[in-house]
Design a protein around this motif. Structure first.
Motif, PDB file in Angstrom:
ATOM      1  N   LEU A   1       0.782  -1.156  -0.259  1.00 40.87           N
ATOM      2  CA  LEU A   1       0.100  -0.067   0.072  1.00 40.87           C
ATOM      3  C   LEU A   1       0.954   1.179   0.065  1.00 40.87           C
ATOM      4  O   LEU A   1       0.527   2.444  -0.698  1.00 40.87           O
ATOM      5  N   GLY A   2       2.021   1.215   0.644  1.00 45.16           N
ATOM      6  CA  GLY A   2       3.008   2.547   0.818  1.00 45.16           C
ATOM      7  C   GLY A   2       3.393   2.684  -0.467  1.00 45.16           C
ATOM      8  O   GLY A   2       3.609   3.765  -1.036  1.00 45.16           O
ATOM      9  N   ILE A   3       3.916   1.432  -1.241  1.00 41.06           N
ATOM     10  CA  ILE A   3       4.289   1.775  -2.622  1.00 41.06           C
ATOM     11  C   ILE A   3       3.074   2.472  -3.748  1.00 41.06           C
ATOM     12  O   ILE A   3       3.432   3.204  -4.353  1.00 41.06           O
ATOM     13  N   ALA A   4       2.130   1.749  -3.518  1.00 44.14           N
ATOM     14  CA  ALA A   4       0.907   2.468  -4.426  1.00 44.14           C
ATOM     15  C   ALA A   4       0.421   3.886  -4.118  1.00 44.14           C
ATOM     16  O   ALA A   4       0.363   4.470  -4.975  1.00 44.14           O
ATOM     17  N   ILE A   5       0.557   4.172  -2.853  1.00 45.54           N
ATOM     18  CA  ILE A   5       0.426   5.576  -2.260  1.00 45.54           C
ATOM     19  C   ILE A   5       1.552   6.292  -2.925  1.00 45.54           C
ATOM     20  O   ILE A   5       1.116   7.648  -3.282  1.00 45.54           O
ATOM     21  N   MET A   6       2.954   6.103  -2.641  1.00 45.87           N
ATOM     22  CA  MET A   6       4.011   6.715  -3.163  1.00 45.87           C
ATOM     23  C   MET A   6       3.672   7.250  -4.846  1.00 45.87           C
ATOM     24  O   MET A   6       4.033   8.206  -5.314  1.00 45.87           O
ATOM     25  N   MET A   7       3.441   5.863  -5.272  1.00 47.05           N
ATOM     26  CA  MET A   7       3.267   6.164  -7.112  1.00 47.05           C
ATOM     27  C   MET A   7       2.144   7.126  -7.221  1.00 47.05           C
ATOM     28  O   MET A   7       2.323   7.812  -8.035  1.00 47.05           O
ATOM     29  N   ASN A   8       1.022   6.924  -6.817  1.00 45.69           N
ATOM     30  CA  ASN A   8      -0.003   7.906  -6.976  1.00 45.69           C
ATOM     31  C   ASN A   8       0.537   9.173  -6.584  1.00 45.69           C
ATOM     32  O   ASN A   8      -0.018  10.291  -7.290  1.00 45.69           O
ATOM     33  N   ASN A   9       1.151   9.447  -5.643  1.00 46.18           N
ATOM     34  CA  ASN A   9       1.497  10.897  -5.126  1.00 46.18           C
ATOM     35  C   ASN A   9       2.372  11.348  -6.241  1.00 46.18           C
ATOM     36  O   ASN A   9       2.187  12.545  -6.704  1.00 46.18           O
ATOM     37  N   TYR A  10       3.442  10.552  -6.805  1.00 48.17           N
ATOM     38  CA  TYR A  10       4.369  11.072  -7.785  1.00 48.17           C
ATOM     39  C   TYR A  10       3.588  11.459  -9.114  1.00 48.17           C
ATOM     40  O   TYR A  10       3.846  12.270  -9.752  1.00 48.17           O
ATOM     41  N   PHE A  11       2.630  10.261  -9.506  1.00 45.62           N
ATOM     42  CA  PHE A  11       1.761  10.942 -10.734  1.00 45.62           C
ATOM     43  C   PHE A  11       0.871  11.867 -10.459  1.00 45.62           C
ATOM     44  O   PHE A  11       0.668  12.846 -11.437  1.00 45.62           O
ATOM     45  N   HIS A  12       0.315  12.276  -9.416  1.00 44.88           N
ATOM     46  CA  HIS A  12      -0.266  13.402  -9.120  1.00 44.88           C
ATOM     47  C   HIS A  12       0.426  14.727  -9.246  1.00 44.88           C
ATOM     48  O   HIS A  12      -0.224  15.533  -9.899  1.00 44.88           O
ATOM     49  N   ASP A  13       1.750  14.441  -8.614  1.00 45.19           N
ATOM     50  CA  ASP A  13       2.385  15.703  -9.013  1.00 45.19           C
ATOM     51  C   ASP A  13       2.919  15.911 -10.361  1.00 45.19           C
ATOM     52  O   ASP A  13       2.790  17.043 -10.970  1.00 45.19           O
ATOM     53  N   VAL A  14       3.127  14.871 -11.025  1.00 43.24           N
ATOM     54  CA  VAL A  14       3.426  14.897 -12.569  1.00 43.24           C
ATOM     55  C   VAL A  14       2.073  15.471 -13.315  1.00 43.24           C
ATOM     56  O   VAL A  14       2.480  16.345 -14.199  1.00 43.24           O
ATOM     57  N   ALA A  15       1.113  15.346 -13.011  1.00 40.42           N
ATOM     58  CA  ALA A  15      -0.327  15.460 -13.666  1.00 40.42           C
ATOM     59  C   ALA A  15      -0.454  17.093 -13.378  1.00 40.42           C
ATOM     60  O   ALA A  15      -0.877  17.793 -14.087  1.00 40.42           O
ATOM     61  N   THR A  16      -0.114  17.435 -12.303  1.00 39.90           N
ATOM     62  CA  THR A  16      -0.077  18.814 -11.897  1.00 39.90           C
ATOM     63  C   THR A  16       0.691  19.625 -12.810  1.00 39.90           C
ATOM     64  O   THR A  16       0.498  20.740 -13.420  1.00 39.90           O
ATOM     65  N   ALA A  17       1.988  19.280 -12.876  1.00 40.20           N
ATOM     66  CA  ALA A  17       2.948  19.822 -13.689  1.00 40.20           C
ATOM     67  C   ALA A  17       2.603  19.842 -15.378  1.00 40.20           C
ATOM     68  O   ALA A  17       2.658  20.724 -16.226  1.00 40.20           O
ATOM     69  N   LEU A  18       1.901  18.800 -15.585  1.00 45.46           N
ATOM     70  CA  LEU A  18       1.568  18.379 -17.059  1.00 45.46           C
ATOM     71  C   LEU A  18       0.268  19.482 -17.468  1.00 45.46           C
ATOM     72  O   LEU A  18       0.416  19.757 -18.419  1.00 45.46           O
ATOM     73  N   LEU A  19      -0.315  19.401 -16.374  1.00 43.27           N
ATOM     74  CA  LEU A  19      -1.502  20.699 -16.825  1.00 43.27           C
ATOM     75  C   LEU A  19      -0.930  21.960 -17.089  1.00 43.27           C
ATOM     76  O   LEU A  19      -1.406  22.746 -18.184  1.00 43.27           O
ATOM     77  N   ALA A  20      -0.292  22.617 -16.061  1.00 40.02           N
ATOM     78  CA  ALA A  20       0.466  23.707 -16.367  1.00 40.02           C
ATOM     79  C   ALA A  20       1.177  23.828 -17.708  1.00 40.02           C
ATOM     80  O   ALA A  20       1.214  24.683 -18.504  1.00 40.02           O
ATOM     81  N   ALA A  21       2.179  22.940 -17.802  1.00 36.92           N
ATOM     82  CA  ALA A  21       2.982  22.835 -18.816  1.00 36.92           C
ATOM     83  C   ALA A  21       2.195  22.833 -20.182  1.00 36.92           C
ATOM     84  O   ALA A  21       2.737  23.295 -21.186  1.00 36.92           O
ATOM     85  N   SER A  22       1.246  22.014 -20.526  1.00 41.35           N
ATOM     86  CA  SER A  22       0.396  21.872 -21.458  1.00 41.35           C
ATOM     87  C   SER A  22      -0.150  23.264 -21.962  1.00 41.35           C
ATOM     88  O   SER A  22      -0.374  23.563 -23.134  1.00 41.35           O
ATOM     89  N   ALA A  23      -0.670  23.941 -20.953  1.00 36.61           N
ATOM     90  CA  ALA A  23      -0.857  25.380 -21.237  1.00 36.61           C
ATOM     91  C   ALA A  23       0.126  26.303 -21.939  1.00 36.61           C
ATOM     92  O   ALA A  23      -0.061  27.028 -22.648  1.00 36.61           O
ATOM     93  N   PHE A  24       1.302  26.107 -21.426  1.00 39.20           N
ATOM     94  CA  PHE A  24       2.300  26.872 -21.758  1.00 39.20           C
ATOM     95  C   PHE A  24       3.015  26.568 -23.143  1.00 39.20           C
ATOM     96  O   PHE A  24       3.279  27.471 -23.972  1.00 39.20           O
ATOM     97  N   VAL A  25       2.979  25.226 -23.320  1.00 44.10           N
ATOM     98  CA  VAL A  25       3.339  24.718 -24.658  1.00 44.10           C
ATOM     99  C   VAL A  25       2.370  25.009 -25.730  1.00 44.10           C
ATOM    100  O   VAL A  25       2.774  25.862 -26.815  1.00 44.10           O
ATOM    101  N   LEU A  26       1.295  25.048 -25.450  1.00 44.29           N
ATOM    102  CA  LEU A  26       0.031  25.544 -26.447  1.00 44.29           C
ATOM    103  C   LEU A  26       0.262  27.045 -26.883  1.00 44.29           C
ATOM    104  O   LEU A  26      -0.012  27.609 -27.816  1.00 44.29           O
ATOM    105  N   TYR A  27       0.362  27.751 -25.701  1.00 44.68           N
ATOM    106  CA  TYR A  27       0.733  29.063 -25.742  1.00 44.68           C
ATOM    107  C   TYR A  27       1.863  29.427 -26.702  1.00 44.68           C
ATOM    108  O   TYR A  27       1.594  30.528 -27.514  1.00 44.68           O
ATOM    109  N   ALA A  28       2.734  28.764 -26.722  1.00 40.91           N
ATOM    110  CA  ALA A  28       4.049  28.721 -27.419  1.00 40.91           C
ATOM    111  C   ALA A  28       3.501  28.590 -28.726  1.00 40.91           C
ATOM    112  O   ALA A  28       3.978  29.499 -29.906  1.00 40.91           O
TER     113      ALA A  28
END
Length: 129
Positions: free
Chosen positions: A7-34
């Motif tokens: 469960l700890g590994i699953a939570i850790m992976m979820n947290n990492y992917f959650h952080d990546v998704a947050t960055a991806l949302l912002a980055a996708s807007a900046f890339v499309l703006y470019a």
């Protein structure tokens, strides 16, 4: 509920992917703006079409990221005090966690703002073509 190693590994992976998704949302807007900025300076007939096609594909990516932020945030919230906070507080990293979460909120808000701004451009491009 006890946090087992699995469960700890699953939570850790979820947290990492959650952080990546947050960055991806912002980055996708900046890339499309470019892409939008390039499209503004291009005068060829395919520039607007390219921008609109890119926009439609990036929308899918951003929606996926936003869905992961919401859905991945549920288990992250449930286990936060026992998994992330407890470990960080024990190691004196509370200020770093606070800064990280402030940055995450800024990135999500910036991503949403960027996408809303681009929606207006898409509406103008769609009506012009």
């Amino acid at each position: 509920m006890e946090i087992t190693p699995t469960l700890g590994i699953a939570i850790m992976m979820n947290n990492y992917f959650h952080d990546v998704a947050t960055a991806l949302l912002a980055a996708s807007a900046f890339v499309l703006y470019a892409v939008y900025r390039v499209e503004e300076s291009c005068t060829g007939p395919g520039a607007t079409e390219f921008f609109l096609k890119t926009y439609r594909r990036m929308v899918r990516l951003a929606r996926f990221a936003l869905a992961w932020i919401v859905l991945g945030g549920i288990p992250r919230t449930i286990f936060y005090t026992r998994f992330e906070w407890a470990n960080a507080a024990g190691k004196g990293q509370v200020p770093a966690l606070i800064v990280k979460h402030i940055l995450m909120v800024i990135l999500v808000a910036g991503g949403v703002w960027g996408w809303r701004k681009l929606q207006r451009k898409v509406a103008r491009c769609s009506s012009a073509s």
